[in-house]
Design a protein around this motif. Structure first.
Motif, PDB file in Angstrom:
ATOM      1  N   THR A   1       2.567  13.862  -4.710  1.00 28.30           N
ATOM      2  CA  THR A   1       2.527  12.902  -3.609  1.00 28.30           C
ATOM      3  C   THR A   1       2.674  13.661  -2.295  1.00 28.30           C
ATOM      4  N   VAL A   2       2.089  13.119  -1.238  1.00 28.67           N
ATOM      5  CA  VAL A   2       2.234  13.693   0.099  1.00 28.67           C
ATOM      6  C   VAL A   2       2.813  12.615   1.007  1.00 28.67           C
ATOM      7  N   ILE A   3       3.790  13.026   1.823  1.00 27.24           N
ATOM      8  CA  ILE A   3       4.369  12.145   2.840  1.00 27.24           C
ATOM      9  C   ILE A   3       4.148  12.800   4.196  1.00 27.24           C
ATOM     10  N   HIS A   4       3.587  12.034   5.140  1.00 34.50           N
ATOM     11  CA  HIS A   4       3.364  12.523   6.509  1.00 34.50           C
ATOM     12  C   HIS A   4       4.153  11.618   7.447  1.00 34.50           C
ATOM     13  N   ALA A   5       5.039  12.225   8.249  1.00 30.56           N
ATOM     14  CA  ALA A   5       5.936  11.462   9.123  1.00 30.56           C
ATOM     15  C   ALA A   5       5.399  11.282  10.543  1.00 30.56           C
ATOM     16  N   GLY A   6       4.091  11.201  10.700  1.00 26.67           N
ATOM     17  CA  GLY A   6       3.510  10.823  11.983  1.00 26.67           C
ATOM     18  C   GLY A   6       3.088  11.955  12.900  1.00 26.67           C
ATOM     19  N   ASP A   7       2.344  11.576  13.926  1.00 28.01           N
ATOM     20  CA  ASP A   7       1.646  12.472  14.854  1.00 28.01           C
ATOM     21  C   ASP A   7       0.559  13.263  14.117  1.00 28.01           C
ATOM     22  N   TRP A   8      -0.306  12.512  13.481  1.00 29.53           N
ATOM     23  CA  TRP A   8      -1.477  13.066  12.796  1.00 29.53           C
ATOM     24  C   TRP A   8      -2.469  13.527  13.861  1.00 29.53           C
ATOM     25  N   LYS A   9      -2.666  12.693  14.838  1.00 32.69           N
ATOM     26  CA  LYS A   9      -3.569  12.805  15.981  1.00 32.69           C
ATOM     27  C   LYS A   9      -4.928  12.153  15.689  1.00 32.69           C
ATOM     28  N   THR A  10      -5.530  12.424  14.533  1.00 30.34           N
ATOM     29  CA  THR A  10      -6.820  11.788  14.206  1.00 30.34           C
ATOM     30  C   THR A  10      -6.849  11.319  12.750  1.00 30.34           C
ATOM     31  N   MET A  11      -7.759  10.396  12.479  1.00 24.36           N
ATOM     32  CA  MET A  11      -7.950   9.903  11.110  1.00 24.36           C
ATOM     33  C   MET A  11      -8.510  10.988  10.192  1.00 24.36           C
ATOM     34  N   ASP A  12      -9.109  12.027  10.756  1.00 20.79           N
ATOM     35  CA  ASP A  12      -9.623  13.124   9.930  1.00 20.79           C
ATOM     36  C   ASP A  12      -8.508  13.757   9.105  1.00 20.79           C
ATOM     37  N   VAL A  13      -7.329  13.903   9.692  1.00 21.68           N
ATOM     38  CA  VAL A  13      -6.184  14.482   8.980  1.00 21.68           C
ATOM     39  C   VAL A  13      -5.772  13.549   7.841  1.00 21.68           C
ATOM     40  N   TYR A  14      -5.700  12.259   8.131  1.00 26.26           N
ATOM     41  CA  TYR A  14      -5.367  11.271   7.107  1.00 26.26           C
ATOM     42  C   TYR A  14      -6.369  11.357   5.949  1.00 26.26           C
ATOM     43  N   ASN A  15      -7.646  11.354   6.267  1.00 25.73           N
ATOM     44  CA  ASN A  15      -8.679  11.381   5.225  1.00 25.73           C
ATOM     45  C   ASN A  15      -8.640  12.667   4.409  1.00 25.73           C
ATOM     46  N   GLU A  16      -8.384  13.791   5.058  1.00 23.36           N
ATOM     47  CA  GLU A  16      -8.292  15.046   4.317  1.00 23.36           C
ATOM     48  C   GLU A  16      -7.102  15.030   3.363  1.00 23.36           C
ATOM     49  N   LEU A  17      -5.946  14.590   3.848  1.00 26.45           N
ATOM     50  CA  LEU A  17      -4.763  14.546   2.980  1.00 26.45           C
ATOM     51  C   LEU A  17      -4.938  13.542   1.845  1.00 26.45           C
ATOM     52  N   LYS A  18      -5.596  12.429   2.128  1.00 26.20           N
ATOM     53  CA  LYS A  18      -5.849  11.399   1.110  1.00 26.20           C
ATOM     54  C   LYS A  18      -6.728  11.950  -0.013  1.00 26.20           C
ATOM     55  N   SER A  19      -7.577  12.912   0.294  1.00 25.20           N
ATOM     56  CA  SER A  19      -8.466  13.484  -0.728  1.00 25.20           C
ATOM     57  C   SER A  19      -7.691  14.265  -1.794  1.00 25.20           C
ATOM     58  N   TYR A  20      -6.445  14.622  -1.500  1.00 24.91           N
ATOM     59  CA  TYR A  20      -5.623  15.351  -2.472  1.00 24.91           C
ATOM     60  C   TYR A  20      -4.893  14.425  -3.439  1.00 24.91           C
ATOM     61  N   GLY A  21      -4.825  13.124  -3.122  1.00 33.37           N
ATOM     62  CA  GLY A  21      -4.136  12.196  -4.013  1.00 33.37           C
ATOM     63  C   GLY A  21      -3.284  11.211  -3.258  1.00 33.37           C
ATOM     64  N   GLU A  22      -2.178  10.798  -3.877  1.00 30.47           N
ATOM     65  CA  GLU A  22      -1.309   9.776  -3.301  1.00 30.47           C
ATOM     66  C   GLU A  22      -0.737  10.235  -1.962  1.00 30.47           C
ATOM     67  N   LEU A  23      -0.855   9.360  -0.959  1.00 34.37           N
ATOM     68  CA  LEU A  23      -0.438   9.689   0.402  1.00 34.37           C
ATOM     69  C   LEU A  23       0.327   8.515   0.992  1.00 34.37           C
ATOM     70  N   HIS A  24       1.491   8.815   1.578  1.00 33.02           N
ATOM     71  CA  HIS A  24       2.276   7.821   2.303  1.00 33.02           C
ATOM     72  C   HIS A  24       2.501   8.358   3.702  1.00 33.02           C
ATOM     73  N   GLY A  25       2.470   7.478   4.692  1.00 38.40           N
ATOM     74  CA  GLY A  25       2.698   7.957   6.046  1.00 38.40           C
ATOM     75  C   GLY A  25       2.962   6.842   7.020  1.00 38.40           C
ATOM     76  N   VAL A  26       3.329   7.253   8.224  1.00 32.64           N
ATOM     77  CA  VAL A  26       3.587   6.350   9.342  1.00 32.64           C
ATOM     78  C   VAL A  26       2.905   6.924  10.575  1.00 32.64           C
ATOM     79  N   TYR A  27       2.775   6.107  11.595  1.00 35.02           N
ATOM     80  CA  TYR A  27       2.190   6.634  12.825  1.00 35.02           C
ATOM     81  C   TYR A  27       3.279   7.186  13.739  1.00 35.02           C
ATOM     82  N   GLY A  28       2.873   8.080  14.620  1.00 30.44           N
ATOM     83  CA  GLY A  28       3.780   8.666  15.609  1.00 30.44           C
ATOM     84  C   GLY A  28       3.349   8.299  17.011  1.00 30.44           C
TER      85      GLY A  28
END
Length: 161
Positions: A31-58
């Motif tokens: 699982t991957v957890i991202h605690a915000g300040d991604w900056k773009t949806m590209d980062v979200y989509n790349e991390l999602k390609s690895y599997g389960e992803l949880h996150g919040v916005y910054g």
């Protein structure tokens, strides 16, 4: 179970791609957890390609990310309750804002915003900031976090130059 914890990627401003150390770890994370300040949806989509992803916005995330992700989130993993929040706001410290974002008992609160790696307890709750794998600011090292769940929950930071 292995949970990769990251925050404050600020891509593509601070890095054009995720660091090799991180992508190598992503391949074996459950699982991957991202605690915000991604900056773009590209980062979200790349991390999602690895599997389960949880996150919040910054605070630097745009409306597109805010439509997909909440300001704070609580997940349960193998019986452990994990709160996720970025930690931005006014007054108080980032750590205090992160703690005050939740009104329920949690095993771990994961937050970012300060870019400062932190691992400590407040009572029975672990407070964990992974730092940043792409924007170390004035710190000597980039960092991310790992949570490992077996019989108990363990946390560690991974640092590199």
């Amino acid at each position: 179970m292995k949970i990769l914890v990251i925050s404050d990627t600020h891509m593509p401003k601070k890095a054009k791609t995720l660091p090799h150390q991180l992508t190598k770890e992503l391949e074996s994370a459950d699982t991957v957890i991202h605690a915000g300040d991604w900056k773009t949806m590209d980062v979200y989509n790349e991390l999602k390609s690895y599997g389960e992803l949880h996150g919040v916005y910054g605070n630097v995330d745009d409306e597109e990310i805010r439509k997909v992700l909440p300001e704070r989130k609580v997940i349960e993993v193998q019986g452990f309750k994990i709160g996720i929040v970025h930690g931005h706001g006014e007054k108080k410290t980032t750590e205090k804002r992160a703690v005050e974002a939740f009104d329920e008992e949690l095993d771990v609160i994961i937050f970012g915003h300060s870019h400062l790696p932190l691992l400590r307890y407040m009572g029975k709750t672990m407070l964990f900031n992974p730092g940043s794998a792409t924007d170390k600011r004035k710190l000597p090292y980039f960092s991310y976090g790992l949570l490992t769940i077996k019989e108990n929950l363990q946390a560690e930071h991974i640092f590199w130059k």
